[in-house]
Write a protein that holds these residues in place. Structure first.
Motif, PDB file in Angstrom:
ATOM      1  N   TYR A   1       0.861  -1.192   0.000  1.00 53.90           N
ATOM      2  CA  TYR A   1       0.000   0.000   0.000  1.00 53.90           C
ATOM      3  C   TYR A   1       0.896   1.242   0.000  1.00 53.90           C
TER       4      TYR A   1
ATOM      5  N   THR B   1       0.790   4.295  -0.745  1.00 61.94           N
ATOM      6  CA  THR B   1       0.330   5.632  -0.349  1.00 61.94           C
ATOM      7  C   THR B   1       0.144   5.752   1.168  1.00 61.94           C
ATOM      8  N   THR B   2       0.371   4.683   1.890  1.00 64.31           N
ATOM      9  CA  THR B   2       0.235   4.695   3.347  1.00 64.31           C
ATOM     10  C   THR B   2       1.313   5.572   3.971  1.00 64.31           C
TER      11      THR B   2
ATOM     12  N   PRO C   1      -3.353   4.898   6.630  1.00 62.67           N
ATOM     13  CA  PRO C   1      -3.580   4.334   5.297  1.00 62.67           C
ATOM     14  C   PRO C   1      -4.569   5.179   4.507  1.00 62.67           C
ATOM     15  N   GLU C   2      -4.482   5.076   3.193  1.00 61.09           N
ATOM     16  CA  GLU C   2      -5.446   5.764   2.345  1.00 61.09           C
ATOM     17  C   GLU C   2      -6.834   5.165   2.564  1.00 61.09           C
ATOM     18  N   LYS C   3      -6.875   3.839   2.710  1.00 59.47           N
ATOM     19  CA  LYS C   3      -8.119   3.104   2.981  1.00 59.47           C
ATOM     20  C   LYS C   3      -7.849   2.214   4.191  1.00 59.47           C
ATOM     21  N   ASN C   4      -8.737   2.238   5.177  1.00 59.54           N
ATOM     22  CA  ASN C   4      -8.500   1.502   6.420  1.00 59.54           C
ATOM     23  C   ASN C   4      -8.226   0.025   6.185  1.00 59.54           C
ATOM     24  N   PHE C   5      -7.270  -0.494   6.957  1.00 57.94           N
ATOM     25  CA  PHE C   5      -6.979  -1.918   6.932  1.00 57.94           C
ATOM     26  C   PHE C   5      -8.132  -2.675   7.579  1.00 57.94           C
ATOM     27  N   LYS C   6      -8.306  -3.932   7.152  1.00 59.98           N
ATOM     28  CA  LYS C   6      -9.313  -4.816   7.742  1.00 59.98           C
ATOM     29  C   LYS C   6      -8.591  -6.041   8.288  1.00 59.98           C
TER      30      LYS C   6
ATOM     31  N   ASP D   1      -6.719  -8.233   5.968  1.00 54.04           N
ATOM     32  CA  ASP D   1      -5.467  -7.709   5.416  1.00 54.04           C
ATOM     33  C   ASP D   1      -4.247  -8.217   6.181  1.00 54.04           C
TER      34      ASP D   1
ATOM     35  N   GLN E   1      -4.176   3.818  12.338  1.00 55.53           N
ATOM     36  CA  GLN E   1      -4.416   2.405  12.571  1.00 55.53           C
ATOM     37  C   GLN E   1      -3.128   1.758  13.039  1.00 55.53           C
TER      38      GLN E   1
END
Length: 160
Positions: free
Chosen positions: A26, A28-29, A47-52, A55, A151
């Protein structure tokens, strides 16, 4: 290396391995900090999009892939201005660098990945084999609940 120092070096190196893996997956993190804890290690990310949760296995697999590259882990000191240029796109690292009183800043590098660091590592990524990512949670930059929400990914590592 003394047992306590070796345990610290394993955990510390694993935190950098985690950050390295996240950036490869990732790019862009934004990295913040990744210290050793009594039970293991963690690293805080924006992160650009939250980790789940799902992941974690992907990130852990990337960590194993990087570990197998057996990259030398090197420590060096660079001028503060050089460090600011290196982390020009990371406001968290810029803030940390600007707070350092010395004119030089420590960097730990493995392959093409470098991070701010005072040192205390194993010699190569190949020495990092027995680890597990165990959780994702929320955190805040500088532990300030009014600050930026991040996160945290936490893990454990053992010598054998």
């Amino acid at each position: 290396m003394e047992k306590i120092e070796k345990n610290y070096a394993l955990k510390h190196s694993a935190a950098h391995l985690l950050a390295h893996a996240v950036l490869e997956l990732y790019p862009t993190t934004q990295l913040t900090i990744g210290p050793v804890t009594e039970d293991g290690f963690f690293y805080d990310f924006l992160p650009e999009k939250n980790f789940k949760e799902e992941d974690l296995s992907v990130i852990e697999a990337k960590m194993h892939e990087i570990a197998k590259r057996n990259l030398p882990i090197t420590q060096k000191s660079v001028d503060k201005q050089e460090a600011l240029k290196l982390f020009t796109n990371n406001t968290f690292k810029q803030e940390l660098i600007n707070a350092i009183q010395d004119s030089a800043v420590g960097l730990s590098c493995q392959g093409d990945f470098c991070d701010l660091c005072k040192g205390g590592h194993v010699n190569t990524t190949g020495q990092l084999q027995h680890f597990k990512l165990i959780s994702i949670s929320g955190s805040y930059w500088r532990a300030d609940k009014e600050g930026i929400a991040l996160q945290r990914i936490a893990g454990i590592i053992f010598e054998t």
